[in-house]
Motif scaffolding. Structure first.
Motif, PDB file in Angstrom:
ATOM      1  N   MET A   1      -0.203  54.687  35.659  1.00 43.36           N
ATOM      2  CA  MET A   1      -0.517  53.255  35.577  1.00 43.36           C
ATOM      3  C   MET A   1       0.033  52.653  34.284  1.00 43.36           C
TER       4      MET A   1
ATOM      5  N   ARG B   1     -13.283  50.736  48.486  1.00 39.03           N
ATOM      6  CA  ARG B   1     -13.277  50.874  47.020  1.00 39.03           C
ATOM      7  C   ARG B   1     -11.871  51.216  46.515  1.00 39.03           C
TER       8      ARG B   1
ATOM      9  N   THR C   1      -7.060  48.631  44.126  1.00 33.43           N
ATOM     10  CA  THR C   1      -5.799  48.760  43.378  1.00 33.43           C
ATOM     11  C   THR C   1      -4.615  48.276  44.216  1.00 33.43           C
TER      12      THR C   1
ATOM     13  N   GLN D   1      -4.657  44.555  44.562  1.00 33.81           N
ATOM     14  CA  GLN D   1      -4.140  43.914  43.350  1.00 33.81           C
ATOM     15  C   GLN D   1      -2.622  43.974  43.309  1.00 33.81           C
TER      16      GLN D   1
ATOM     17  N   LYS E   1      -3.723  44.955  33.516  1.00 38.52           N
ATOM     18  CA  LYS E   1      -4.755  45.979  33.681  1.00 38.52           C
ATOM     19  C   LYS E   1      -5.347  46.389  32.346  1.00 38.52           C
TER      20      LYS E   1
ATOM     21  N   PHE F   1     -13.904  46.131  38.205  1.00 36.86           N
ATOM     22  CA  PHE F   1     -14.509  47.182  39.033  1.00 36.86           C
ATOM     23  C   PHE F   1     -14.383  48.490  38.261  1.00 36.86           C
TER      24      PHE F   1
ATOM     25  N   HIS G   1     -15.630  52.855  37.398  1.00 35.77           N
ATOM     26  CA  HIS G   1     -16.511  54.024  37.453  1.00 35.77           C
ATOM     27  C   HIS G   1     -17.675  53.765  36.501  1.00 35.77           C
TER      28      HIS G   1
ATOM     29  N   HIS H   1     -12.419  48.954  35.062  1.00 34.36           N
ATOM     30  CA  HIS H   1     -11.049  48.475  35.263  1.00 34.36           C
ATOM     31  C   HIS H   1     -11.155  46.954  35.191  1.00 34.36           C
TER      32      HIS H   1
ATOM     33  N   GLU I   1      -9.032  56.490  31.190  1.00 34.67           N
ATOM     34  CA  GLU I   1      -8.547  57.582  32.045  1.00 34.67           C
ATOM     35  C   GLU I   1      -7.056  57.500  32.359  1.00 34.67           C
ATOM     36  N   HIS I   2      -6.411  56.360  32.215  1.00 34.26           N
ATOM     37  CA  HIS I   2      -5.000  56.246  32.634  1.00 34.26           C
ATOM     38  C   HIS I   2      -4.025  56.734  31.572  1.00 34.26           C
TER      39      HIS I   2
HETATM   40  C1  MLT Z   1      -9.172  53.245  40.240  1.00 39.49           C
HETATM   41  O1  MLT Z   1     -10.235  53.581  39.743  1.00 39.49           O
HETATM   42  O2  MLT Z   1      -9.101  52.740  41.371  1.00 39.49           O
HETATM   43  C2  MLT Z   1      -7.926  53.565  39.500  1.00 39.49           C
HETATM   44  O3  MLT Z   1      -8.134  53.999  38.218  1.00 39.49           O
HETATM   45  C3  MLT Z   1      -6.786  52.631  39.679  1.00 39.49           C
HETATM   46  C4  MLT Z   1      -6.920  51.286  39.032  1.00 39.49           C
HETATM   47  O4  MLT Z   1      -7.439  51.160  37.938  1.00 39.49           O
HETATM   48  O5  MLT Z   1      -6.428  50.314  39.619  1.00 39.49           O
END
Ligand code: MLT
Ligand code: FAD
Ligand code: ZN
Length: 474
Positions: free
Chosen positions: A78, A334, A338, A341, A349, A382, A384, A391, A431-432
């Motif tokens: 990403m 869910r 991505t 988008q 991002k 959105f 985790h 994100h 995380e990216h």
């Molecule tokens: C996600 O959680 O869907 C991914 O990390 C990808 C994103 O951030 O678009």
């Protein structure tokens, strides 16, 4: 002894076979552009090794020919981490032909896998043997284990099983000078000096090439229940998380937050993926429980916790998936945010993490400033939430040209978001990774001492600056 570029190419051809040294521009093209279409590179050649020895030989030749290397897995980065620069002097080493699963140790609950193995292939192989390999992310059909480790990938199971780092016991690595570090140890305890494995994990191809790994497996749960829950605001979302953590402990394997705007966008781009919850809730949470006891036990837990949530006003509605295919449709919705988008057009991002206790203040303050400064801007938020990982993405107002909007406002928007991340002691990359996208922001974020230490490590392990130069560190 030096080596000319043409001698280098001839050497690679004799080592790998001509068909595995891509020189034709059409053949090279898929390896030269990043997933988000932000970066376009050039390359001397794309090299497709089959063995660890191949990789080691190529790296040695690269040192002699002074050709720098971009290691590449599934090319789903990403942040442009796997895209070469535009000099045309680098080679891409893509690991896709090194995909074998070398062995699965049932009693030790571990698997030895080559770096080019697709994540989903490993998940399916483990499942067929009665095991769970828990790393799970939207790109799992194309990303590779080597790429997952090189980025220390996160995804949707981190709150229970950890990032890629926590799932890895040992690594085989080709160093930047072309030696093979045989570290495929399958030990859960091993305090023999500095942890070299952990140096390579998350190093984004800048220190060496991961060629194989020993990964942990887990018993497959006997039951999984998935629910979508309508939540009025972020404080309630966090209280709901804490309620599930308290009542279900290690059974909680997924807690994903999706704002109304992110699901509206998904439904716009994929009309069959509509939120099944009525009344367009401000936030929708996807909760997953995984149980090792029974279907009934898991369902009963999900229902009783949701009842408590309704009683205390944390949630206003919920739908529990009745079968596997409905549960999958929740996850598909869910994971398509991505894609939605990407289809909507370029966006900015921000893959950030914050202490969970600061999420609300961060969102309130940053939303307010962005909306004040950029009228009509869309915030696609959105992520985790169970890991404090948002994100937090910014899209132009409807009707604006995305490219023009980004060109004009990208820096100002990043600066606003990252200033609030710093204020709340968060991270600019959850995380990216850093890649080339966040390289200018890293030093200010980590501080000069940490940044200098990273440079020292890079210099010690890669003195010729051959591994993925221009990524992570300038
Ligand atoms: C996600 O959680 O869907 C991914 O990390 C990808 C994103 O951030 O678009
Ligand atoms: P690449 O993109 O090819 O490379 C990434 C980096 O790793 C580069 O720096 C590259 O040089 C290096 N690298 C690759 N292979 C090796 C190797 N063998 N040795 C050394 N270095 C190597 N990420 C998450 O963390 N969580 C998510 O939920 C998530 N969801 C995603 C959803 C979508 C739709 C997409 C497109 C991406 C998502 N990502 C996510 C980002 C990305 O998929 C992950 O970072 C993934 O781990 C990258 O793997 P890859 O094989 O595609 O690596
Ligand atoms: Zn993510």
């Amino acid at each position: 002894m030096g080596m000319t570029p043409s001698a280098f190419i001839a050497h690679c051809q004799s080592l790998l076979g001509e068909q595995y040294v891509l020189l034709d521009e059409t053949d090279k093209a898929p390896y030269l552009r990043d997933w988000r279409n932000r970066y376009q590179g050039k390359a001397l050649a794309i090299l497709l090794p089959k063995t660890t020895e191949h990789v080691a030989e190529i790296v040695k030749a690269c040192n002699q020919a002074k050709v720098s290397i971009v290691p590449q897995g599934g090319n789903t980065s990403m942040c442009g981490a796997a895209t070469p620069n535009d000099s045309g002097q680098q080679v891409v080493i893509n690991l896709k032909r090194m995909q074998s699963i070398r062995g699965l140790d049932i009693s030790n609950q571990t698997v030895v896998v080559e770096a080019g193995c697709i994540l989903q292939t490993l998940q399916e192989t483990a499942r067929a043997q009665g095991f769970l390999f828990p790393l799970s992310l939207g790109a799992q059909g194309s990303c590779q284990i080597g790429g997952n480790l090189a980025t220390n990938a996160g995804g949707t199971n981190v709150l229970r099983y950890g990032n890629a780092r926590e799932l890895c016991l040992g690594l085989e690595v080709v160093t930047a000078q072309g030696e093979i570090m045989h570290g495929l140890r399958s030990l859960r305890k091993d305090n023999t000096g500095f942890d070299l494995r952990d140096l390579y994990i998350g190093s984004e191809g800048c220190l060496g090439i991961i060629t194989a790994a020993v990964l942990k497996l887990f018993p497959l749960p006997v039951a999984q229940w998935t629910a979508l829950v309508a939540v009025p605001d972020i404080p309630s979302t966090i209280q709901l998380l804490n309620l599930f953590q308290k009542r279900t402990a290690a059974l909680l394997t997924g807690f994903e937050m999706m704002s109304k705007d992110s699901l509206d966008l998904t439904a716009k781009q994929f009309p069959h993926m509509k939120n099944p919850l009525a009344n367009d809730p401000a936030y929708t949470v996807l909760v997953e429980l995984s149980d090792h006891e029974s279907e009934e036990h898991a369902r009963m837990l999900m229902e009783t916790v949701l009842e408590s949530a309704f009683e205390s006003g944390l949630a206003s509605d919920a739908v529990i998936a009745n079968n596997l295919s409905q549960a999958q449709s929740f996850w598909t919705m869910r994971e398509h945010i991505t894609m939605a988008q990407a289809q909507e057009g370029a966006n900015l991002k921000h893959d950030i993490s914050l202490p969970i206790s600061s999420l609300h203040a961060f969102i309130e303050e940053t939303d307010r400033v962005l909306r004040q400064k950029f009228d009509g801007v869309r915030i696609i938020n959105f992520g985790h939430l169970g890991d404090g990982n948002l994100h937090y993405n910014v899209a132009p107002p409807i009707g604006d040209d995305p490219q023009h909007f980004n060109r004009t406002h990208e820096k100002a928007i990043h600066d606003i978001v990252y200033a609030h991340v710093e204020k709340h002691h968060g991270s600019i990359s959850a995380e990216h990774g850093i890649g080339q996208l966040k390289l200018p922001d890293l030093e200010a974020h980590r501080g000069s001492i940490a940044h200098q230490l990273m440079r020292s490590v890079k210099h010690a392990l890669d003195p010729n600056n051959i591994m993925n130069p221009g990524k992570v560190l300038s």
